[in-house]
Design a protein around this motif. Structure first.
Motif, short mmCIF file in Angstrom:
data_model
loop_
_atom_site.label_atom_id
_atom_site.label_comp_id
_atom_site.label_asym_id
_atom_site.label_seq_id
_atom_site.Cartn_x
_atom_site.Cartn_y
_atom_site.Cartn_z
N MET A 1 0.60 -1.12 -0.54
CA MET A 1 0.36 0.49 0.04
C MET A 1 0.91 1.12 -0.19
N GLN A 2 0.39 2.15 -1.10
CA GLN A 2 1.21 3.42 -0.58
C GLN A 2 0.24 4.37 -0.22
N THR A 3 1.03 5.88 0.50
CA THR A 3 0.82 6.94 1.30
C THR A 3 -0.48 7.22 0.61
N GLN A 4 -1.71 7.73 1.47
CA GLN A 4 -2.69 8.40 1.07
C GLN A 4 -3.29 9.09 2.40
N GLN A 5 -3.86 10.36 2.08
CA GLN A 5 -4.28 10.72 3.17
C GLN A 5 -5.88 10.20 3.70
N THR A 6 -6.53 10.04 2.03
CA THR A 6 -7.95 9.95 2.23
C THR A 6 -8.68 8.49 2.47
N HIS A 7 -9.68 8.34 3.21
CA HIS A 7 -10.20 6.72 3.56
C HIS A 7 -11.48 6.59 3.32
N GLU A 8 -11.80 5.33 2.97
CA GLU A 8 -13.42 5.20 3.51
C GLU A 8 -13.43 4.04 4.27
N VAL A 9 -14.91 4.31 5.49
CA VAL A 9 -15.38 3.18 6.01
C VAL A 9 -16.18 2.32 5.53
N VAL A 10 -15.58 0.65 5.46
CA VAL A 10 -16.51 0.15 4.24
C VAL A 10 -17.56 -0.52 5.72
N TYR A 11 -17.14 -1.07 6.20
CA TYR A 11 -17.96 -1.31 7.68
C TYR A 11 -17.27 -0.86 9.08
N GLN A 12 -18.20 -1.12 9.96
CA GLN A 12 -17.92 -0.94 11.22
C GLN A 12 -18.91 -1.74 12.12
N GLY A 13 -18.24 -2.68 12.71
CA GLY A 13 -18.41 -3.62 13.81
C GLY A 13 -19.26 -2.90 15.14
N GLU A 36 -9.64 -0.47 18.01
CA GLU A 36 -8.18 -1.04 18.93
C GLU A 36 -7.87 -2.08 17.61
N ARG A 37 -8.78 -2.06 16.61
CA ARG A 37 -9.10 -3.51 16.23
C ARG A 37 -9.23 -3.19 14.63
N VAL A 38 -8.76 -2.83 13.56
CA VAL A 38 -8.68 -2.78 12.42
C VAL A 38 -8.52 -3.31 11.22
N VAL A 39 -9.36 -3.02 10.25
CA VAL A 39 -8.84 -4.01 8.72
C VAL A 39 -8.94 -2.82 8.41
N LEU A 40 -7.63 -3.02 7.27
CA LEU A 40 -7.50 -1.69 6.02
C LEU A 40 -7.77 -2.80 4.79
N MET A 41 -7.96 -2.25 3.94
CA MET A 41 -8.48 -3.22 2.33
C MET A 41 -8.14 -1.89 1.55
#
Length: 583
Positions: A1-13, A36-41
């Protein structure tokens, strides 16, 4: 993965989050925000996905990332679906393939796996009852309707039917019947639906694979591929091996279901890519058989009715054998070869070892790892689960390399507009269409019941019944027993001198309410040898004219958990009567 500041929440359990991003450093940002518990995709241009699963510290609870060798961890479960997931207690990631692609698993699939573990969704599953009796009592193992089915007979009047055709098929255990009924209450679409019933049905269905593997001692990295029966399982195996160079070895006591699939598939491959007009189809089918027979070698029995290990080694040494097929127990004589010793020879010469256990595993202990078995086939209807299920068990690293034997809906995640289908390297790839979940569940329940009873105890009970019958039949001089004393297991093949075997079987049924089978049992070589038939020209001529009366026949009585000493006594009574009254 490369550095990028934007992100989008796909799922929040409830206690974890999945975010789409190309920024590896986002973990620290999200940790500071309280996650404390994270998945990056991240989805790559080729359509595959990058994933990194992580938690704030190794001690963060209720989020078992890994390692991949840890049962119950995310990485362990993901590796079942797709090999290559790896990592530590705190962080783990998707496979990194040599072509630059990553995971074929969709975000929703990752979400489902994590939620299943985090939310302990397995607690919704069904609990199947198992009879824990310490003594074998058919009255406790089978329903009254099964054991006390009434038939009218010529000699005894109305009696309970005695089933001595258990080598052909077995009645369901009562725990299997009850378990199937319970499962059907929550039955839904397996692998497809979003509803509660679908989720429960899918979970229970998938759990059956582990139950089956544990019963037969299969390695953890082996797949359970479901089929309709042993015939289906062997056709599946033959399909895979038809792509490989080499010949196939099959014994002369092998059931047709473990012999003919290899002849057909090897013959088809030998003809190559030839296509013909419809008018030439019949001759093409003949060529398939001819070519297939050339590729499928048969190893014989010696004068003692057993396999000659030296002869087997000579065959392996002088031929390039890719697949060696063995019956664990003869369906007619009950002969059980030394599975482990033969397996050692097979592997010595680099062949795969394929065992047909459909007449074995319900009566005797089997362990794939101890016996060195690469592929194992069996049918549920042989071990008290007659709901249309069977299976082929084999190594993941072999099966992953092939397109599925059957293909269509369900076992492919995506088809492009050009018609290219993507596939996962997991056992679901070999699970096309809506599966026979009831068949799978029934087999798992049956294995749990047999395990609870103890296979050694079952073996002693059933062979005790067969021995009682065998010793009594030896006293009748008009009965010719066709099984050696040292091969006696749970089946007794015999003929009555100067009487037609099929007629005798009919009399046993009509006059005494006893069900046996008479015929050639799909092992024609064995029957010809036992009956010392040297010239079959008249048989062939008759069959070609539609007359099957000359096909040689033997009577087989086969014993199982549903039988008792009283069943044996009635059989002996009937045989003694029939030998005195040849009608």
């Amino acid at each position: 993965m490369q550095t990028q500041q934007t992100h989008e929440v796909v799922y929040q359990g409830e206690n974890w989050i999945m975010v789409q991003t190309q920024d590896d450093n986002l973990f620290d940002v999200l940790y500071k925000e309280g996650y404390e518990r994270v998945v990056l995709m991240n989805q790559l241009p080729d359509g595959t996905f990058e994933y990194i699963i992580g938690k704030k510290t190794e001690k963060t609870e209720d989020f078992p990332v890994g390692p991949e060798t840890e049962k119950g961890s995310f990485l362990f479960e993901l590796n079942k679906m797709e090999p290559g997931w790896a990592g530590s207690v705190q962080y783990g990631g998707a496979p990194m393939n040599t072509d630059g692609s990553r995971s074929l698993l969709t975000p929703q699939m990752i979400i489902d796996i994590i939620n299943k573990i985090v939310n302990k969704r397995d607690e919704q599953t069904i609990s199947f009852k198992i009879n824990t009796t310490t003594e074998i009592n058919p009255e406790e193992l089978f329903s009254k309707d099964v054991l006390h089915y009434q038939v009218e007979t010529k000699q005894l009047g109305k009696v309970d039917y005695v089933n001595l055709d258990n080598a052909a098929t077995t009645p369901p255990l009562i725990t299997v019947q009850q378990g199937v009924d319970e499962y059907l209450k929550t039955y839904g679409s397996v692998h497809r639906g979003a509803g509660t019933k679908s989720k429960i049905s899918t979970d229970v269905y998938e759990q059956t694979r582990q139950t089956i593997k544990e019963f037969v001692g299969a390695p953890e990295n082996f797949y359970v591929l479901f089929s309709g029966n042993t015939t289906g399982a062997m056709n599946t195996a033959a399909y895979f091996f038809s792509f490989l160079d080499g010949k196939v070895a099959v014994s002369e006591i092998e059931h047709s279901s473990s012999w003919l699939p290899w002849v057909k598939t090897e013959g088809e491959k030998s003809l190559g890519a030839n296509r013909v007009d419809f008018a030439h189809v019949p001759e093409t089918q003949e060529k398939i058989q001819e070519a297939g027979r050339e590729m499928v070698l048969r190893y014989p029995l010696n004068s003692e009715g057993e396999f000659d290990l030296a002869g087997i080694e000579e065959m392996l040494k002088t031929n390039k054998i890719k697949a060696f097929v063995l019956t664990a127990s003869s369906n007619l004589t009950g002969y059980r070869p030394d599975i482990r010793k033969i397996g050692e020879l097979v592997h010595k010469y680099g062949a795969y070892y394929i065992v047909d256990a459909c007449q074995f595993l319900q009566h005797h202990k089997i362990d794939m790892m101890e016996m060195g078995i690469d592929f194992l086939a069996a049918s549920g209807h042989k071990f008290y689960a007659p709901y249309g299920g069977g299976f082929l068990i084999g190594p993941k690293n072999f099966l992953d390399e092939f397109l599925p034997y059957q293909i269509g809906g369900g076992n492919l995640p995506y088809i492009t507009k050009e018609g290219v289908f993507l596939r996962y390297k997991n056992q679901l790839a070999h699970d096309p269409g809506t599966p026979n979940a009831v068949g799978a569940v029934s087999m798992a329940i049956a294995f749990n019941q047999l395990k609870a009873m103890g296979i050694e105890k079952i073996e002693a009970y059933e062979t005790g019944l067969a021995r009682r019958a065998y010793e009594a039949m030896k006293k009748n001089k008009k009965v010719r027993l066709l099984v050696r004393d040292n091969h006696l297991s749970t089946v007794i093949p015999f003929v009555i001198i100067d009487q037609d075997s099929r007629a005798v079987a009919e009399r046993l049924n009509k006059e005494f309410g006893i069900g046996v089978r008479a015929g050639s049992f799909c092992v024609y070589d064995v029957v010809r040898n036992l009956l010392e038939i040297k010239d079959e020209s008249k048989i062939i001529e008759a069959v070609n004219h539609g007359d099957t009366s000359l096909i040689p026949g033997i009577i087989r009585a086969s014993f199982a958990l549903c039988n008792t000493n009283a069943d044996v006594d009635r059989l002996i009574q009937a045989i003694n009567f029939i030998t005195k009254t040849n009608l």
